[in-house]
Scaffold this motif. Structure first.
Motif, PDB file in Angstrom:
ATOM      1  N   VAL A 194       1.097  -1.136  -0.115  1.00 20.79           N
ATOM      2  CA  VAL A 194      -0.082  -0.333   0.187  1.00 20.79           C
ATOM      3  C   VAL A 194       0.117   1.112   0.068  1.00 20.79           C
ATOM      4  CG1 VAL A 194      -1.771   1.433   1.448  1.00 20.79           C
ATOM      5  CG2 VAL A 194      -2.110  -1.011   1.150  1.00 20.79           C
ATOM      6  N   TRP A 195       1.997   1.579   0.444  1.00 22.62           N
ATOM      7  CA  TRP A 195       3.375   2.537   0.694  1.00 22.62           C
ATOM      8  C   TRP A 195       3.458   2.320  -0.601  1.00 22.62           C
ATOM      9  CZ3 TRP A 195       4.595   6.466   3.915  1.00 22.62           C
ATOM     10  CH2 TRP A 195       5.695   7.020   3.555  1.00 22.62           C
ATOM     11  N   ARG A 196       4.347   1.467  -1.256  1.00 19.42           N
ATOM     12  CA  ARG A 196       4.742   1.769  -2.538  1.00 19.42           C
ATOM     13  C   ARG A 196       3.622   2.273  -4.016  1.00 19.42           C
ATOM     14  NH1 ARG A 196       5.801  -3.689  -4.427  1.00 19.42           N
ATOM     15  NH2 ARG A 196       6.559  -2.337  -6.536  1.00 19.42           N
ATOM     16  N   ALA A 197       2.532   1.187  -3.442  1.00 16.60           N
ATOM     17  CA  ALA A 197       0.975   2.267  -4.024  1.00 16.60           C
ATOM     18  C   ALA A 197       1.026   4.198  -4.314  1.00 16.60           C
ATOM     19  CB  ALA A 197       0.001   1.864  -4.364  1.00 16.60           C
ATOM     20  N   HIS A 198       1.046   4.579  -3.277  1.00 11.75           N
ATOM     21  CA  HIS A 198       1.606   5.936  -2.431  1.00 11.75           C
ATOM     22  C   HIS A 198       2.664   6.649  -2.573  1.00 11.75           C
ATOM     23  CE1 HIS A 198      -1.815   4.777  -0.714  1.00 11.75           C
ATOM     24  NE2 HIS A 198      -2.718   6.023  -0.485  1.00 11.75           N
ATOM     25  N   VAL A 199       3.686   6.290  -3.349  1.00  8.58           N
ATOM     26  CA  VAL A 199       5.007   6.427  -3.679  1.00  8.58           C
ATOM     27  C   VAL A 199       5.427   6.308  -5.553  1.00  8.58           C
ATOM     28  CG1 VAL A 199       5.685   6.974  -0.823  1.00  8.58           C
ATOM     29  CG2 VAL A 199       6.365   4.748  -2.540  1.00  8.58           C
ATOM     30  N   ASP A 200       5.280   4.980  -5.378  1.00  6.76           N
ATOM     31  CA  ASP A 200       6.014   4.660  -6.925  1.00  6.76           C
ATOM     32  C   ASP A 200       5.166   5.791  -7.716  1.00  6.76           C
ATOM     33  OD1 ASP A 200       6.175   2.835  -9.119  1.00  6.76           O
ATOM     34  OD2 ASP A 200       7.293   1.683  -8.335  1.00  6.76           O
ATOM     35  N   PRO A 201       5.864   6.062  -9.005  1.00  2.22           N
ATOM     36  CA  PRO A 201       5.688   6.786 -10.012  1.00  2.22           C
ATOM     37  C   PRO A 201       3.949   5.444 -10.442  1.00  2.22           C
ATOM     38  CG  PRO A 201       6.985   7.675  -9.572  1.00  2.22           C
ATOM     39  CD  PRO A 201       6.695   6.210  -8.343  1.00  2.22           C
ATOM     40  N   ASP A 202       4.541   5.396 -11.286  1.00  2.00           N
ATOM     41  CA  ASP A 202       4.377   4.111 -12.453  1.00  2.00           C
ATOM     42  C   ASP A 202       2.902   3.376 -11.843  1.00  2.00           C
ATOM     43  OD1 ASP A 202       6.372   3.928 -14.043  1.00  2.00           O
ATOM     44  OD2 ASP A 202       7.470   2.375 -13.353  1.00  2.00           O
ATOM     45  N   LEU A 203       2.821   2.082 -10.437  1.00  2.00           N
ATOM     46  CA  LEU A 203       1.996   1.889  -9.752  1.00  2.00           C
ATOM     47  C   LEU A 203       0.793   3.386  -9.163  1.00  2.00           C
ATOM     48  CD1 LEU A 203       3.530   0.207  -6.715  1.00  2.00           C
ATOM     49  CD2 LEU A 203       2.531   0.011  -8.958  1.00  2.00           C
ATOM     50  N   MET A 204       1.105   4.598  -9.658  1.00  2.00           N
ATOM     51  CA  MET A 204       0.332   5.535  -8.953  1.00  2.00           C
ATOM     52  C   MET A 204      -0.097   5.884  -9.853  1.00  2.00           C
ATOM     53  SD  MET A 204       2.288   8.521  -6.681  1.00  2.00           S
ATOM     54  CE  MET A 204       1.360   9.350  -6.342  1.00  2.00           C
ATOM     55  N   ARG A 205      -0.180   5.616 -11.299  1.00  2.00           N
ATOM     56  CA  ARG A 205      -0.870   6.171 -12.157  1.00  2.00           C
ATOM     57  C   ARG A 205      -1.526   4.766 -12.588  1.00  2.00           C
ATOM     58  NH1 ARG A 205       4.454   7.646 -14.111  1.00  2.00           N
ATOM     59  NH2 ARG A 205       4.640   9.892 -14.415  1.00  2.00           N
ATOM     60  N   GLN A 206      -1.245   3.524 -12.230  1.00  2.00           N
ATOM     61  CA  GLN A 206      -2.596   2.969 -12.701  1.00  2.00           C
ATOM     62  C   GLN A 206      -3.696   2.770 -11.395  1.00  2.00           C
ATOM     63  OE1 GLN A 206      -0.861  -1.651 -12.529  1.00  2.00           O
ATOM     64  NE2 GLN A 206       1.213  -0.395 -12.275  1.00  2.00           N
ATOM     65  N   TRP A 207      -3.251   3.464 -10.206  1.00  2.00           N
ATOM     66  CA  TRP A 207      -4.810   3.611  -9.315  1.00  2.00           C
ATOM     67  C   TRP A 207      -5.551   4.545  -9.456  1.00  2.00           C
ATOM     68  CZ3 TRP A 207      -5.637   5.297  -4.362  1.00  2.00           C
ATOM     69  CH2 TRP A 207      -3.902   5.792  -3.909  1.00  2.00           C
ATOM     70  N   MET A 208      -4.874   5.932  -8.823  1.00  2.00           N
ATOM     71  CA  MET A 208      -4.850   7.329  -8.690  1.00  2.00           C
ATOM     72  C   MET A 208      -5.410   8.088  -9.072  1.00  2.00           C
ATOM     73  SD  MET A 208      -1.806   9.529  -6.203  1.00  2.00           S
ATOM     74  CE  MET A 208      -1.912   7.960  -4.602  1.00  2.00           C
ATOM     75  N   LEU A 209      -6.774   7.601  -9.618  1.00  2.00           N
ATOM     76  CA  LEU A 209      -7.431   8.588 -11.219  1.00  2.00           C
ATOM     77  C   LEU A 209      -9.036   8.547 -10.621  1.00  2.00           C
ATOM     78  CD1 LEU A 209      -6.587   5.697 -13.566  1.00  2.00           C
ATOM     79  CD2 LEU A 209      -5.048   7.575 -13.441  1.00  2.00           C
ATOM     80  N   GLY A 213     -12.039   7.266 -16.481  1.00  2.00           N
ATOM     81  CA  GLY A 213     -12.288   7.736 -18.271  1.00  2.00           C
ATOM     82  C   GLY A 213     -11.538   9.373 -17.717  1.00  2.00           C
ATOM     83  N   TRP A 214     -10.511   8.850 -16.440  1.00  2.00           N
ATOM     84  CA  TRP A 214      -9.262  10.035 -16.182  1.00  2.00           C
ATOM     85  C   TRP A 214      -7.540   9.259 -16.508  1.00  2.00           C
ATOM     86  CZ3 TRP A 214     -10.078  14.992 -15.643  1.00  2.00           C
ATOM     87  CH2 TRP A 214     -11.577  15.324 -14.805  1.00  2.00           C
ATOM     88  N   ARG A 215      -7.262   9.836 -16.375  1.00  4.04           N
ATOM     89  CA  ARG A 215      -5.517   9.384 -16.691  1.00  4.04           C
ATOM     90  C   ARG A 215      -4.227  10.835 -15.776  1.00  4.04           C
ATOM     91  NH1 ARG A 215      -3.093  11.902 -20.620  1.00  4.04           N
ATOM     92  NH2 ARG A 215      -4.321  13.900 -21.999  1.00  4.04           N
ATOM     93  N   MET A 216      -3.053  10.047 -15.269  1.00  5.49           N
ATOM     94  CA  MET A 216      -2.455  10.423 -14.860  1.00  5.49           C
ATOM     95  C   MET A 216      -1.521  12.027 -15.558  1.00  5.49           C
ATOM     96  SD  MET A 216      -0.046  10.028 -11.787  1.00  5.49           S
ATOM     97  CE  MET A 216      -1.486   9.623 -10.585  1.00  5.49           C
ATOM     98  N   THR A 217      -2.214  12.453 -15.574  1.00 10.73           N
ATOM     99  CA  THR A 217      -0.841  13.458 -16.727  1.00 10.73           C
ATOM    100  C   THR A 217       0.790  14.228 -16.513  1.00 10.73           C
ATOM    101  OG1 THR A 217      -1.782  15.736 -16.219  1.00 10.73           O
ATOM    102  CG2 THR A 217      -2.823  14.238 -18.035  1.00 10.73           C
TER     103      THR A 217
END
Length: 325
Positions: A194-209, A213-217
């Motif tokens: 869960v911590w990695r999901a909050h600090v790893d850019p590649d993981l963040m782009r997969q879920w923090m949306l 219909g949205w994407r992290m730019t």
């Protein structure tokens, strides 16, 4: 909320907190006499406690400190003066320096913790006795009533266990004050991931949306205390909405337990918030707690009215599906 009353008596020189719980006295006793469990509720939201000594014997001492979102520390110390398992115990509670020694000029108080059975479970009564009216008034003026109420109201999650307390209940919002809200979500996965999901850019782009219909730019983060960050999103073609983003500064990092940062909506004059994220793992699941400090109730209500909680729930579901597997 378990706390039912907090009252000061200027004649008896006492402050008394009463809280009721749906568990037996033995379970309460276990929570108050285990430093790892104490750490989860003794400090109020935003000031979690860390116990680095706990000699639970008559004449023994406990030493702890509470850490603010900005990394400031406030120390405390207990001297155990009586133990009556499982009915209660007594301590002399003092403000303490970095070595755990009582601070000169600050009041000490004798605290009595009592646990008794009730038809619904148990009642905890905490009576703090002061040497003078000045000491009582000083502690009350420092926010002891509000702080102790907020702290004890965190106990339900500790007493019930994470899965019983939060599983299947989604993203939950609690309004704590005009300036503070607490958001909790149980993630079915280990804290490290869960911590990695909050600090790893590649993981963040997969879920923090947020909603589909949205994407992290944009994801620009200087991952250190004092470092800045900027994150932005845009709608996919065919999805309504305008691009937006946030920027801020990292105030505290305690990998993999806690991260505090300011958050400001990029390109606006809206005031910043302070977002305090903490993670606690139990039985393979992680309780995510986000404490948000707003400048005032108006800003708080404006932000909550945007549908933020619904968007967060969509993101957390996506994290469990995509990141946790």
């Amino acid at each position: 909320m378990p706390v039912t009353s907090v009252e000061s008596d200027t004649e008896a020189l006492t402050m008394t907190l009463i809280a009721d719980f749906a568990v037996g006295p033995d379970r309460l006793w276990a929570a108050f006499t285990d430093p790892r469990q104490l750490e989860r509720f003794w400090g109020p939201p935003g000031w979690p406690a860390t116990f680095d000594a706990f000699d639970f014997t008559v004449g023994g001492h406990a030493k702890y400190y509470m850490t603010s979102p900005q990394g400031e520390r406030a120390g405390g110390a207990w001297e155990f003066t009586a133990i009556d398992e499982p009915r209660g115990f007594e301590v002399i509670d003092s403000f303490a320096d970095e070595n755990g020694e009582p601070l000169e000029g600050m009041p000490s108080m004798r605290m009595v913790f009592s646990f008794e059975a009730t038809p619904e479970g148990s009642r905890m009564t905490n009576v703090s006795r002061f040497d003078s009216l000045e000491a009582l008034e000083q502690v009350v003026a420092m926010g002891a009533v509000e702080g102790s109420t907020l702290a004890m109201n965190q106990l339900d999650a500790v007493l019930q266990g994470l899965r019983e307390f939060a599983q299947g209940k989604g993203t939950r919002l609690e309004v704590l004050s005009d300036q503070h809200v607490r958001i909790t979500r149980l993630i079915d996965g280990p804290r490290e991931l869960v911590w990695r999901a909050h600090v790893d850019p590649d993981l963040m782009r997969q879920w923090m949306l947020g909603p589909d219909g949205w994407r992290m730019t944009t994801h620009e983060v200087d991952r250190r205390v004092g470092g800045g960050y900027r994150i932005a999103w845009a709608p996919e073609p065919g999805t309504e909405g305008e691009p937006f983003g946030f920027d801020g500064e990292i105030l505290l990092l305690d990998d993999p337990r806690r991260m505090v940062q300011t958050e400001h909506m990029t390109g606006t004059d809206f005031p910043s918030t302070v977002n305090d994220l903490s993670l606690y793992e139990e039985d393979g699941a992680t309780l995510l707690t986000l404490l948000i400090e707003y400048p005032d109730a108006t800003t708080r209500d404006m932000v909550l009215a945007t549908g933020m909680i619904d968007g967060m729930e969509e993101s957390y579901r996506r994290m469990e599906r995509v990141v946790m597997g």
